[in-house]
Design a protein around this motif. Sequence first.
Motif, PDB file in Angstrom:
ATOM      1  N   VAL A  28       0.951  -0.894   0.118  1.00 33.51           N
ATOM      2  CA  VAL A  28      -0.724  -0.081   0.236  1.00 33.51           C
ATOM      3  C   VAL A  28       0.569   1.058  -0.434  1.00 33.51           C
ATOM      4  O   VAL A  28       1.525   1.258   1.076  1.00 33.51           O
ATOM      5  CB  VAL A  28      -0.673  -0.003   1.083  1.00 33.51           C
ATOM      6  N   THR A  29       0.226   1.829  -0.870  1.00 30.19           N
ATOM      7  CA  THR A  29       1.696   3.570  -1.146  1.00 30.19           C
ATOM      8  C   THR A  29       0.567   4.022  -0.557  1.00 30.19           C
ATOM      9  O   THR A  29      -0.531   4.377  -0.388  1.00 30.19           O
ATOM     10  CB  THR A  29       2.151   3.274  -2.412  1.00 30.19           C
ATOM     11  N   GLY A  30       1.745   5.410  -0.024  1.00 30.69           N
ATOM     12  CA  GLY A  30       0.226   7.012   0.846  1.00 30.69           C
ATOM     13  C   GLY A  30      -0.088   6.201   1.991  1.00 30.69           C
ATOM     14  O   GLY A  30      -1.218   6.072   1.997  1.00 30.69           O
ATOM     15  N   ALA A  31       0.076   5.134   2.488  1.00 32.23           N
ATOM     16  CA  ALA A  31       0.039   4.170   3.616  1.00 32.23           C
ATOM     17  C   ALA A  31      -0.198   5.269   5.286  1.00 32.23           C
ATOM     18  O   ALA A  31      -0.616   4.325   6.405  1.00 32.23           O
ATOM     19  CB  ALA A  31       0.351   2.599   3.297  1.00 32.23           C
ATOM     20  N   SER A  32       0.427   6.149   5.231  1.00 34.62           N
ATOM     21  CA  SER A  32       0.711   6.545   6.804  1.00 34.62           C
ATOM     22  C   SER A  32      -0.379   7.412   6.546  1.00 34.62           C
ATOM     23  O   SER A  32      -0.668   8.499   7.986  1.00 34.62           O
ATOM     24  CB  SER A  32       1.986   7.779   6.820  1.00 34.62           C
ATOM     25  N   ARG A  33      -1.682   8.075   5.732  1.00 34.54           N
ATOM     26  CA  ARG A  33      -2.615   8.384   6.053  1.00 34.54           C
ATOM     27  C   ARG A  33      -3.800   8.009   5.553  1.00 34.54           C
ATOM     28  O   ARG A  33      -3.380   7.913   4.290  1.00 34.54           O
ATOM     29  CB  ARG A  33      -3.124  10.306   6.529  1.00 34.54           C
ATOM     30  N   GLY A  34      -4.848   8.844   5.506  1.00 31.03           N
ATOM     31  CA  GLY A  34      -5.568   8.600   4.799  1.00 31.03           C
ATOM     32  C   GLY A  34      -6.303   7.721   4.247  1.00 31.03           C
ATOM     33  O   GLY A  34      -6.720   6.356   4.847  1.00 31.03           O
ATOM     34  N   ILE A  35      -7.088   7.751   3.213  1.00 33.26           N
ATOM     35  CA  ILE A  35      -7.108   6.280   2.716  1.00 33.26           C
ATOM     36  C   ILE A  35      -6.191   4.940   2.428  1.00 33.26           C
ATOM     37  O   ILE A  35      -6.885   4.189   2.933  1.00 33.26           O
ATOM     38  CB  ILE A  35      -7.409   6.850   0.718  1.00 33.26           C
ATOM     39  N   GLY A  36      -5.053   5.237   2.610  1.00 33.87           N
ATOM     40  CA  GLY A  36      -4.112   4.597   2.143  1.00 33.87           C
ATOM     41  C   GLY A  36      -3.787   3.942   4.530  1.00 33.87           C
ATOM     42  O   GLY A  36      -3.672   2.354   4.429  1.00 33.87           O
ATOM     43  N   GLU A  37      -4.329   4.724   5.194  1.00 33.47           N
ATOM     44  CA  GLU A  37      -4.248   4.473   5.947  1.00 33.47           C
ATOM     45  C   GLU A  37      -5.119   3.384   6.394  1.00 33.47           C
ATOM     46  O   GLU A  37      -5.020   2.566   6.864  1.00 33.47           O
ATOM     47  CB  GLU A  37      -3.922   4.891   7.074  1.00 33.47           C
ATOM     48  N   ALA A  38      -6.367   3.614   5.672  1.00 33.17           N
ATOM     49  CA  ALA A  38      -7.710   2.633   6.100  1.00 33.17           C
ATOM     50  C   ALA A  38      -7.312   1.152   5.253  1.00 33.17           C
ATOM     51  O   ALA A  38      -7.659   0.176   6.387  1.00 33.17           O
ATOM     52  CB  ALA A  38      -8.694   3.707   5.629  1.00 33.17           C
ATOM     53  N   ALA A  39      -6.825   1.879   4.388  1.00 30.92           N
ATOM     54  CA  ALA A  39      -6.524   0.399   3.761  1.00 30.92           C
ATOM     55  C   ALA A  39      -5.554  -0.819   4.477  1.00 30.92           C
ATOM     56  O   ALA A  39      -5.722  -2.065   4.220  1.00 30.92           O
ATOM     57  CB  ALA A  39      -6.073   0.814   2.300  1.00 30.92           C
ATOM     58  N   ALA A  40      -4.319   0.311   4.987  1.00 26.95           N
ATOM     59  CA  ALA A  40      -3.552  -0.813   5.369  1.00 26.95           C
ATOM     60  C   ALA A  40      -4.362  -1.665   6.432  1.00 26.95           C
ATOM     61  O   ALA A  40      -4.047  -2.857   6.802  1.00 26.95           O
ATOM     62  CB  ALA A  40      -2.332  -0.226   5.808  1.00 26.95           C
ATOM     63  N   GLU A  45      -8.409  -8.069   6.942  1.00 22.32           N
ATOM     64  CA  GLU A  45      -9.009  -9.423   5.641  1.00 22.32           C
ATOM     65  C   GLU A  45      -7.515 -10.847   5.338  1.00 22.32           C
ATOM     66  O   GLU A  45      -8.342 -11.040   4.709  1.00 22.32           O
ATOM     67  CB  GLU A  45      -9.093  -8.547   4.790  1.00 22.32           C
ATOM     68  N   GLY A  46      -7.126 -10.361   6.202  1.00 21.08           N
ATOM     69  CA  GLY A  46      -5.506 -11.284   6.201  1.00 21.08           C
ATOM     70  C   GLY A  46      -5.080 -11.309   5.530  1.00 21.08           C
ATOM     71  O   GLY A  46      -3.696 -12.076   5.657  1.00 21.08           O
ATOM     72  N   ALA A  47      -4.537 -10.023   5.039  1.00 23.66           N
ATOM     73  CA  ALA A  47      -2.951  -9.533   4.141  1.00 23.66           C
ATOM     74  C   ALA A  47      -2.009  -9.585   5.046  1.00 23.66           C
ATOM     75  O   ALA A  47      -1.980  -9.162   6.388  1.00 23.66           O
ATOM     76  CB  ALA A  47      -3.836  -8.956   3.189  1.00 23.66           C
ATOM     77  N   LEU A  48      -0.376  -9.912   4.668  1.00 26.59           N
ATOM     78  CA  LEU A  48       0.764  -9.398   5.022  1.00 26.59           C
ATOM     79  C   LEU A  48       1.255  -7.987   4.122  1.00 26.59           C
ATOM     80  O   LEU A  48       0.747  -8.087   3.007  1.00 26.59           O
ATOM     81  CB  LEU A  48       1.541 -10.718   4.334  1.00 26.59           C
ATOM     82  N   VAL A  49       0.264  -7.095   5.281  1.00 26.75           N
ATOM     83  CA  VAL A  49       0.349  -5.908   4.402  1.00 26.75           C
ATOM     84  C   VAL A  49       1.831  -5.060   4.370  1.00 26.75           C
ATOM     85  O   VAL A  49       3.318  -5.586   5.224  1.00 26.75           O
ATOM     86  CB  VAL A  49      -0.266  -4.963   4.923  1.00 26.75           C
ATOM     87  N   VAL A  50       2.405  -4.559   3.100  1.00 27.62           N
ATOM     88  CA  VAL A  50       3.136  -3.541   2.990  1.00 27.62           C
ATOM     89  C   VAL A  50       3.123  -2.126   3.353  1.00 27.62           C
ATOM     90  O   VAL A  50       2.796  -1.372   2.764  1.00 27.62           O
ATOM     91  CB  VAL A  50       4.833  -3.940   2.536  1.00 27.62           C
ATOM     92  N   LEU A  51       3.795  -1.161   3.822  1.00 24.49           N
ATOM     93  CA  LEU A  51       2.892   0.230   4.302  1.00 24.49           C
ATOM     94  C   LEU A  51       4.053   1.093   3.332  1.00 24.49           C
ATOM     95  O   LEU A  51       5.341   0.895   4.447  1.00 24.49           O
ATOM     96  CB  LEU A  51       2.900   0.557   5.158  1.00 24.49           C
TER      97      LEU A  51
END
Length: 254
Positions: free
Chosen positions: A14-26, A32-38
């Motif tokens: 997930v790019t842009g993962a520090s806030r907003g939509i990206g943070e919510a997505a991470a 949902e079971g993903a191994l997430v890389v922010l």
Amino acid sequence: MNTSGLLPGKVVLVTGASRGIGEAAARLFAQEGALVVLAARSTDALTQVVTEIRADGGTADAITMDLGDRASVRAALDQVAELHGRLDGAFNNGAVVQQPGPLDTTSDDEIDEQFAVNFRGHWTAMTAEAALMRRNGGGAIVNTSSIGSRRANPVLPAYGAMKRALNSLTESAAVTWGGEGIRVNGITPGGTETAMIDQWEAATPGVVAMITSSSPAGRMAQPREVAEVAAWLLSDRASMVNGAIVPVDGGAGA
């Protein structure tokens, strides 16, 4: 963690993962079971989100990345490969907003920044993501565009132009890579309660009221509501969805 299993065991960037939509997505993808890389520029903010995801029982790692720097983007994908050896999904959500104003007052520097981050950054990320996905037979990519890419955007002309170009790139990638098992789709959020909207409201008072009144939903979206659509597009349940640009705007663009 309460995992419904929409993305079980999938490695998702997930790019842009520090806030907003990206943070919510991470956060959602981890649930949902993903191994997430922010990935984002703000290391401290990323670290905080990763810590909280892990505390809730999820799997998450942070990578510092600048979408405007091609070498940084490619290095980030190398780090994903080192961490997990594969990539199953990517949510390209990072972006930079321009200073609101008409086309003829938009500076050359703003145009260059919009191109470097909101278009070229996605181009670089997508090609690197696809290369890593090919190692394991494919994957799914979702790009965040904007409702402003679907119509005239006189207040954010450079931003809208680059997002419209991203729509075209998304569709071209879908056709180019579909035979390799790589699906590429885009979403076009409308007004969403994020820091970006706060910046726009500060520069142009009344924007929030205008966006809210123009939506049949009568309100702006929450970041997680947008992330839910991205999660589905990244999942195997969307296996025949490729090259779609999906509105997530409460009907504002209808």
